[in-house]
Design a protein around this motif. Sequence first.
Motif, PDB file in Angstrom:
ATOM      1  N   ILE A 155      28.404 -33.025   9.820  1.00  0.00           N
ATOM      2  CA  ILE A 155      29.139 -31.713  10.534  1.00  0.00           C
ATOM      3  C   ILE A 155      29.217 -30.723   9.267  1.00  0.00           C
ATOM      4  CG2 ILE A 155      31.425 -32.582  10.043  1.00  0.00           C
ATOM      5  CD1 ILE A 155      30.068 -30.448  13.109  1.00  0.00           C
ATOM      6  N   GLY A 156      29.413 -31.290   8.115  1.00  0.00           N
ATOM      7  CA  GLY A 156      29.677 -30.066   7.186  1.00  0.00           C
ATOM      8  C   GLY A 156      28.564 -29.171   6.819  1.00  0.00           C
ATOM      9  N   GLY A 157      27.288 -29.670   6.944  1.00  0.00           N
ATOM     10  CA  GLY A 157      26.207 -29.182   6.700  1.00  0.00           C
ATOM     11  C   GLY A 157      25.792 -28.204   7.865  1.00  0.00           C
ATOM     12  N   VAL A 158      26.210 -28.350   9.001  1.00  0.00           N
ATOM     13  CA  VAL A 158      25.811 -27.619  10.192  1.00  0.00           C
ATOM     14  C   VAL A 158      26.873 -26.464  10.002  1.00  0.00           C
ATOM     15  CG1 VAL A 158      26.083 -27.556  12.655  1.00  0.00           C
ATOM     16  CG2 VAL A 158      25.230 -29.564  11.534  1.00  0.00           C
ATOM     17  N   LEU A 159      28.229 -26.662   9.970  1.00  0.00           N
ATOM     18  CA  LEU A 159      29.167 -25.630   9.696  1.00  0.00           C
ATOM     19  C   LEU A 159      28.671 -24.666   8.412  1.00  0.00           C
ATOM     20  CD1 LEU A 159      32.512 -27.524  10.060  1.00  0.00           C
ATOM     21  CD2 LEU A 159      31.453 -25.842  11.536  1.00  0.00           C
ATOM     22  N   TYR A 160      28.156 -25.111   7.486  1.00  0.00           N
ATOM     23  CA  TYR A 160      27.670 -24.554   6.309  1.00  0.00           C
ATOM     24  C   TYR A 160      26.557 -23.478   6.587  1.00  0.00           C
ATOM     25  CZ  TYR A 160      30.546 -25.312   2.125  1.00  0.00           C
ATOM     26  OH  TYR A 160      31.456 -25.302   1.217  1.00  0.00           O
ATOM     27  N   LEU A 161      25.691 -24.035   7.581  1.00  0.00           N
ATOM     28  CA  LEU A 161      24.343 -23.501   7.765  1.00  0.00           C
ATOM     29  C   LEU A 161      24.697 -22.434   8.865  1.00  0.00           C
ATOM     30  CD1 LEU A 161      21.148 -23.629   8.238  1.00  0.00           C
ATOM     31  CD2 LEU A 161      21.441 -24.858  10.081  1.00  0.00           C
ATOM     32  N   LEU A 162      25.614 -22.363   9.515  1.00  0.00           N
ATOM     33  CA  LEU A 162      25.908 -21.409  10.647  1.00  0.00           C
ATOM     34  C   LEU A 162      26.527 -20.528   9.733  1.00  0.00           C
ATOM     35  CD1 LEU A 162      27.163 -23.446  13.664  1.00  0.00           C
ATOM     36  CD2 LEU A 162      24.860 -22.459  13.648  1.00  0.00           C
ATOM     37  N   ASN A 163      27.544 -20.530   8.893  1.00  0.00           N
ATOM     38  CA  ASN A 163      28.182 -19.605   8.288  1.00  0.00           C
ATOM     39  C   ASN A 163      27.253 -19.175   7.258  1.00  0.00           C
ATOM     40  OD1 ASN A 163      30.723 -18.455   7.115  1.00  0.00           O
ATOM     41  ND2 ASN A 163      30.048 -19.359   5.052  1.00  0.00           N
ATOM     42  N   ALA A 164      26.390 -19.545   6.628  1.00  0.00           N
ATOM     43  CA  ALA A 164      25.540 -19.102   5.620  1.00  0.00           C
ATOM     44  C   ALA A 164      24.568 -18.021   6.555  1.00  0.00           C
ATOM     45  CB  ALA A 164      24.357 -19.955   4.968  1.00  0.00           C
ATOM     46  N   ALA A 165      24.133 -18.485   7.663  1.00  0.00           N
ATOM     47  CA  ALA A 165      23.012 -17.663   8.585  1.00  0.00           C
ATOM     48  C   ALA A 165      23.695 -16.316   8.997  1.00  0.00           C
ATOM     49  CB  ALA A 165      22.503 -18.545   9.847  1.00  0.00           C
ATOM     50  N   TRP A 166      24.971 -16.589   9.702  1.00  0.00           N
ATOM     51  CA  TRP A 166      25.465 -15.388  10.505  1.00  0.00           C
ATOM     52  C   TRP A 166      26.934 -15.086  10.301  1.00  0.00           C
ATOM     53  CZ3 TRP A 166      22.937 -18.979  13.977  1.00  0.00           C
ATOM     54  CH2 TRP A 166      21.523 -18.497  14.344  1.00  0.00           C
ATOM     55  N   GLY A 167      27.610 -16.086   9.738  1.00  0.00           N
ATOM     56  CA  GLY A 167      29.206 -16.108   9.507  1.00  0.00           C
ATOM     57  C   GLY A 167      29.729 -16.290  10.765  1.00  0.00           C
ATOM     58  N   TYR A 168      31.181 -16.699  10.704  1.00  0.00           N
ATOM     59  CA  TYR A 168      31.717 -17.090  12.182  1.00  0.00           C
ATOM     60  C   TYR A 168      32.533 -15.722  12.401  1.00  0.00           C
ATOM     61  CZ  TYR A 168      30.638 -21.687  11.091  1.00  0.00           C
ATOM     62  OH  TYR A 168      30.135 -23.131  11.051  1.00  0.00           O
ATOM     63  N   GLY A 169      32.821 -15.656  13.759  1.00  0.00           N
ATOM     64  CA  GLY A 169      33.483 -14.429  14.229  1.00  0.00           C
ATOM     65  C   GLY A 169      32.887 -13.307  14.740  1.00  0.00           C
ATOM     66  N   GLY A 170      31.472 -13.193  14.734  1.00  0.00           N
ATOM     67  CA  GLY A 170      30.590 -12.314  15.205  1.00  0.00           C
ATOM     68  C   GLY A 170      29.944 -12.687  16.328  1.00  0.00           C
ATOM     69  N   ALA A 171      28.775 -11.686  16.554  1.00  0.00           N
ATOM     70  CA  ALA A 171      28.359 -11.761  17.825  1.00  0.00           C
ATOM     71  C   ALA A 171      27.562 -13.251  17.861  1.00  0.00           C
ATOM     72  CB  ALA A 171      27.360 -10.800  17.942  1.00  0.00           C
ATOM     73  N   GLU A 172      26.769 -13.480  16.925  1.00  0.00           N
ATOM     74  CA  GLU A 172      26.089 -14.727  16.942  1.00  0.00           C
ATOM     75  C   GLU A 172      26.853 -16.032  16.994  1.00  0.00           C
ATOM     76  OE1 GLU A 172      25.694 -12.481  14.551  1.00  0.00           O
ATOM     77  OE2 GLU A 172      23.745 -11.697  14.858  1.00  0.00           O
ATOM     78  N   VAL A 173      27.877 -16.219  16.212  1.00  0.00           N
ATOM     79  CA  VAL A 173      28.924 -17.229  16.314  1.00  0.00           C
ATOM     80  C   VAL A 173      30.197 -17.009  16.499  1.00  0.00           C
ATOM     81  CG1 VAL A 173      29.276 -19.540  15.327  1.00  0.00           C
ATOM     82  CG2 VAL A 173      27.273 -18.355  14.798  1.00  0.00           C
ATOM     83  N   PRO A 174      30.525 -16.635  17.680  1.00  0.00           N
ATOM     84  CA  PRO A 174      31.941 -16.136  17.865  1.00  0.00           C
ATOM     85  C   PRO A 174      33.245 -16.868  17.489  1.00  0.00           C
ATOM     86  CG  PRO A 174      30.875 -16.317  19.949  1.00  0.00           C
ATOM     87  CD  PRO A 174      29.809 -16.507  19.234  1.00  0.00           C
ATOM     88  N   ALA A 175      32.937 -18.082  17.757  1.00  0.00           N
ATOM     89  CA  ALA A 175      33.937 -19.253  17.575  1.00  0.00           C
ATOM     90  C   ALA A 175      35.239 -18.989  18.042  1.00  0.00           C
ATOM     91  CB  ALA A 175      34.138 -19.378  15.880  1.00  0.00           C
ATOM     92  N   PRO A 176      35.267 -18.721  19.423  1.00  0.00           N
ATOM     93  CA  PRO A 176      36.584 -18.200  19.902  1.00  0.00           C
ATOM     94  C   PRO A 176      37.764 -19.148  19.879  1.00  0.00           C
ATOM     95  CG  PRO A 176      34.916 -18.985  21.472  1.00  0.00           C
ATOM     96  CD  PRO A 176      34.399 -19.157  20.349  1.00  0.00           C
ATOM     97  N   GLN A 177      37.575 -20.575  19.807  1.00  0.00           N
ATOM     98  CA  GLN A 177      38.970 -21.289  19.616  1.00  0.00           C
ATOM     99  C   GLN A 177      39.311 -21.070  18.346  1.00  0.00           C
ATOM    100  OE1 GLN A 177      36.029 -22.487  20.856  1.00  0.00           O
ATOM    101  NE2 GLN A 177      36.212 -23.699  22.580  1.00  0.00           N
TER     102      GLN A 177
END
Length: 556
Positions: free
Chosen positions: A415-437
């Motif tokens: 899970i750490g690798g996946v979270l890092y990957l999504l953050n490196a690609a787009w960052g959280y809280g934006g249009a691509e990965v809004p991460a609402p919860q």
Amino acid sequence: SASIPAAVISMGVIRVIMKKDSILENNMVQTIGSAGESLAAGAIFTIPAIFIWASEKGSGISTPSFVSIALIALCGGILGVLFMVPLRTALIVEEHGTLPYPEGTACAEVLLAGEEGGSKSKVVFAGLGIAAVYKFIADGLKLFPSEVDFSMQGEYTTAVGMDVLPALAGVGYICGVKISSYLFAGGVLSYLVLIPAIAYFGGESASKVVDDAGKAIAFNQLSASQIWSNYTRYIGAGAVAAGGLISLIKTFPTMIRTFKHAIKGFGKKGDSQLRTEQDISMKLVLGGSLVIAVLIWLLPEIPVSFLGALIVVVFGFFFATVSSRMVGIVGSSNNPVSGMAIATLIVTTFILKATGNTGAAGMVSAISIGTVICIVAAIAGDTSQDLKTGYLLGATPKKQQMGEIIGVIVSGLAIGGVLYLLNAAWGYGGAEVPAPQATLMKMIVEGIMGGNLPWNLVFIGVFLAIALEILRVPVMPFAIGLYLPIYLNASIMIGGVVRMFMDRRKNVDEETKTKQTTDGTLYCAGMIAGEGLVGILLAIFAVFGINVSIGESVNF
């Protein structure tokens, strides 16, 4: 819930490829495989909040390390499995006729119909393939936009549209038209009532939004997205928080009964040594829980104090009990894990603030505690469903519990690798990965710690939720629809409408209708998985700077 798709894929692999036919082996593979979904849900609901803080200048918070994420996930996952062990006899065996455990029972039926494994797994993979290709063409090659948007600004400021993605329609199909309609109704209230009202009543007065020159923008000059992110989102957050607490209060008598039953049965061991009645020993449960609590306290990679570790144990066991019973009634897909996490965060943050654990360290500690408890609740629910499947099939509970721990360890390391990957690609809280919860959890912790939450907007949402409860409208789905962008809710609604037409057909016998509905659910589960996998692939492309888009050269 990933249990049913995991069972179907397991049968497809073991029966078709490996040419084996062992129902208990299928059950074990499904048990291990489904653990990853619950752990991932608990982590993605909370940990991105720390990533968002780390991206904000002057926050004083650094990005969580891979080791830190893995340890938090592992501690929460293993605790969730261990806390469920003493509950198994009380909930799975003694209340066999009372608690249906819908996904667990459905899983057993799928596994018993083993000869259909090959054909049913093809349904899952067909949905996976279609959604994967569509996602890659729309968001990878960008041959056409995956979002349709129509907005107005001025006298009547609003926005409508939808994210045209198969996975969202699949979510609506699985949830059904009732839940989908509540979600959509929340979106309608947000975008077609609250946003225009705020723009109208605000008029030419200055809002808290500033332009590039630092000048406040008038309300009637704000776009719908600006009003949503700065105003209506807080109303939605208040409604979601209140909905989570209301759902817990309503089930409180059931929680207390289950908790008392669990305490009475704790440590009891029957005289029978039948294989189907063996659990992990209570010495291992108690010892393992104590060791993990100490590790949460002492390990520097887990930013939790002794008080925080104590909160984890007390709240963790309580919510594991709640989760295990709740999924027995409403299923894992409707398990109010986010409501439990919200309640935990509110109480934890107030306790930390009262004891002087404030600032950046206090906020990270609150999210870390919330993450562990969120994972505990999610894993306990998943374990309950899997143990119900095993009970119906004659599996060995002890081996299933060990399988759950294996699944937790593997997914905890991933899970750490996946979270890092999504953050490196787009960052959280934006249009691509809004991460609402996670954004909601961040807002709650910041608001309590710093006192800067717009409480007037939050309380509007709280009292709206109370009004809905008085009207007997299910609060949580409506509140989530109010909090999420309407673009998601509209697509989910379409899936719900498709499910309604499928269920209401008059010229189809019930047996055929049930079979087709089940196939539809498996197909939709495949679509959700396919879109998620391509999302990860596109994230990898983004990290390495690979641009596969050809949309700029295409004219329609």
